[in-house]
Enzyme design. Structure first.
Site, PDB file in Angstrom:
ATOM      1  N   LYS A  33      32.336  57.223-107.188  1.00  0.00           N
ATOM      2  CA  LYS A  33      32.478  56.262-108.282  1.00  0.00           C
ATOM      3  C   LYS A  33      31.851  56.812-109.566  1.00  0.00           C
ATOM      4  CE  LYS A  33      31.319  51.397-109.274  1.00  0.00           C
ATOM      5  NZ  LYS A  33      30.718  50.164-108.697  1.00  0.00           N
ATOM      6  N   SER A  59      33.706  46.395-108.875  1.00  0.00           N
ATOM      7  CA  SER A  59      33.831  47.423-109.891  1.00  0.00           C
ATOM      8  C   SER A  59      34.168  48.809-109.323  1.00  0.00           C
ATOM      9  CB  SER A  59      32.512  47.516-110.683  1.00  0.00           C
ATOM     10  OG  SER A  59      31.432  47.848-109.844  1.00  0.00           O
ATOM     11  N   SER A  90      31.233  44.452-105.399  1.00  0.00           N
ATOM     12  CA  SER A  90      31.933  45.583-106.031  1.00  0.00           C
ATOM     13  C   SER A  90      32.428  46.649-105.063  1.00  0.00           C
ATOM     14  CB  SER A  90      31.027  46.236-107.078  1.00  0.00           C
ATOM     15  OG  SER A  90      30.783  45.347-108.128  1.00  0.00           O
TER      16      SER A  90
END
Length: 573
Positions: free
Chosen positions: A136, A211, A235
């Site tokens: 990420k 996210s 997330s």
């Protein structure tokens, strides 16, 4: 007619100010354009690397390599029956395809090819030897930006790898791409001004979640066999549920967060965690075995030295499982409710004991612990992140409220209370707190956690089966539906490990039942959520599997059971 000198000076000052603003905006847009060009070059580099490999190795069956589950792939890499470069370029090629379709990759880590060459002469074989992994955006990789979707973070490469990435490398894994996130991370969509919108690989009109949305899209599309994200309100779990894969949010400090950038720095009310995403539970377990090593504990001494407990994970003893179908805050979609009911029945038929668990005061937890906890300074630190940015509207409601003065929040809260009680509570929760009030809040969250555990132990539970928001919402809907995080955010406030496993798909009957969906508050948010659920036949729906703090192995063991029963049921039908 002569213009007075003061007027001339005022006009000149205004013109100068406009010129400075224009130049500043131009500089920012130039940075954005350069970042987009780097992203495009990354995809070109990936394409060229794969083409070179295919020309040199035309007989490699990439499709069969991509079909291998991680435990089997890892075994073949470690015993030498599968060369690391065959695996690496198979995944680079597939990742390129998924990135082209979903816009999930922000950067190709070209040094991964150097690491690959070194992997052919390893000093020792780690548990993830030769496995390509995706990372990420907010997780530091040396020499690469961690932008969080902010222009100000461009061209500021990390000085060193985060601890998680260092341990992955020591275990033989090869980080090869970084993936997209929403601006600020405080969202469960996946869009920012720099890299744009990421799409769901299962249906491009749907959000991949956030996210960790770039990870969800890449892993869900098959372009990465193992991905890493973070979770401060769902997330990891939203992208996994929306994209039909598995994820584990561990207890906050089970894995090191050193070198991982947070959406709201310093807040302690809602606990963030870093965790893995993969197609199946066994892959998550293998990952946790690799990470929970001496390397992790030596690199970050704040992480408790708890190696993976194989005995707990491998146990076949019947479980005593709590469950609930709703939290009485966000009304579950028909498919969500059915997913829990069907899994409850399958677990009972498999010999486990299912016990109803009653959730109370979820609305209080959301407003007073989560919203108030994250924005305890009235949103000042959150606002600071947006200073000097070109785009701020992606955070809509929270950004606007954070900008509003306290007196306006008080007035708006009072006006909205009779008509939109949830909106009124959110406004009130975003006022600035004194230090004494923050300490009292933290004490209240601790007491809530102890009470929750007492209720859990009174029922003598091992684990909990819970709903997970789904199916995937349409592009743009998560930004309008921040209140719908209640099912996931509860376990960040409690700091319990929680995993997601897909168990069913939306049926025509589920779609029909949506016509009667009203919600518990019958407000604008409930009406919007009903629209967001529509048109989802065939999309995956997941459940959450939860355990007590530090019991990740038990959580994974439960997830494995749920996964096996769901696979068996779906094969039968």
């Amino acid at each position: 007619m002569r213009v007075p000198l003061p007027a001339l000076l005022c006009c000149s000052a205004a013109s100068l100010l406009l010129l400075l603003r224009w130049r500043r905006r131009r500089r920012l847009w130039k940075k954005v354009e350069e970042a987009r060009q780097r992203q495009e070059r990354s995809l070109v580099q990936m394409e060229m690397a794969v083409r070179r490999f295919r020309e040199q190795h035309p007989s490699v069956n990439m499709v069969s390599i991509l079909s291998l589950p991680l435990p089997e792939l890892s075994k073949k890499l470690r015993d030498g029956s599968l060369p690391p470069d065959h695996v690496f370029y198979s995944y680079v090629g597939k990742a390129l395809q998924i990135a082209t379709e979903t816009n999930c990759i922000t950067e190709y880590l070209q040094e991964s090819e150097t690491q690959l060459r070194k992997a052919k002469l390893p000093e020792k074989l780690g548990l993830l030897y030769g496995v390509p992994v995706s990372i990420k955006d907010s997780i530091d990789c040396e020499g690469h930006d961690s932008t969080l979707g902010f222009i100000k973070n461009l061209n500021k490469p990390a000085a060193e790898d985060s601890v998680v990435v260092q341990v992955l490398r020591r275990q033989g894994a090869i980080p090869f791409v970084k993936t997209n996130v929403p601006q600020s991370l405080i969202s469960y969509d996946c869009k920012n001004l720099i890299f744009g919108q990421t799409f769901n690989p299962l249906l491009y009109t749907r959000s991949p979640g956030g996210s960790s949305g770039g990870e969800g899209a890449l892993v869900g599309g098959g372009g990465s066999i193992l991905g890493f994200g973070t979770d401060v309100g769902g997330s990891l779990r939203f992208p996994a549920a929306f994209c039909g894969i598995c994820a584990l949010k561990p207890t906050g400090n089970r894995l090191s967060k050193k070198g991982i950038i947070s959406g709201v720095l310093g807040q302690k009310a809602v606990v963030a965690a870093v965790g893995p995403m993969a197609k199946d539970v066994e892959s998550l377990a293998l990952c946790m075995r690799a990470l929970l090593s001496e390397d992790m504990f030596n690199l970050d001494s704040t992480v408790p030295p708890l190696p993976f407990n194989e005995e707990v994970y491998s146990s076949t003893q019947p479980l005593r499982i709590g469950y609930y179908e709703t939290d009485f805050f966000t009304m579950p979609s028909p498919a969500m409710r059915r997913a829990v009911r069907e899994m409850k029945q399958l677990l009972e038929d498999a010999g486990h004991t299912l016990v109803p668990f009653e959730l109370t005061n979820v609305d209080y937890m959301i407003f007073n612990f989560c919203v108030r906890g994250i924005f305890a300074d009235g949103g000042a630190s959150f606002l600071k992140k947006f200073k000097g940015e070109l785009e701020k509207s992606s955070m809509g409601l929270f950004y606007w409220l954070a900008k509003s003065p306290s007196w306006l929040k008080t007035v708006l809260s009072w006006i909205a209370k009779p008509f939109m009680p949830r909106f009124s509570h959110i406004i009130r929760s975003m006022r600035a707190n004194t230090v004494d009030e923050v300490w009292s809040l933290h004490q209240e969250i601790e007491e809530f956690c102890h009470q929750f555990i007492a209720q859990w132990k009174k029922l003598n539970l091992d684990v909990m089966l819970c709903p997970m928001l789904g199916p995937a919402l349409g592009i743009g809907y998560p930004g309008k539906l921040s209140v719908a995080v209640s099912y996931t955010m509860l376990y960040n406030a409690l700091d319990f490990p929680a995993g997601v496993v897909p168990v069913t798909m939306v049926t025509d009957e589920d779609e029909q039942e949506l016509k009667d969906y009203k919600g518990y508050f019958r407000d604008w948010w409930d009406r919007t959520l009903a629209k967001a659920f529509h048109g989802s036949v065939g999309l995956p729906v997941a459940v959450q599997c939860v355990a007590l703090p530090w019991q990740e192995e038990l959580c994974l063991r439960f997830m494995k059971e749920v996964e096996a029963l769901a696979l068996k049921k779906n094969r039968l039908f």
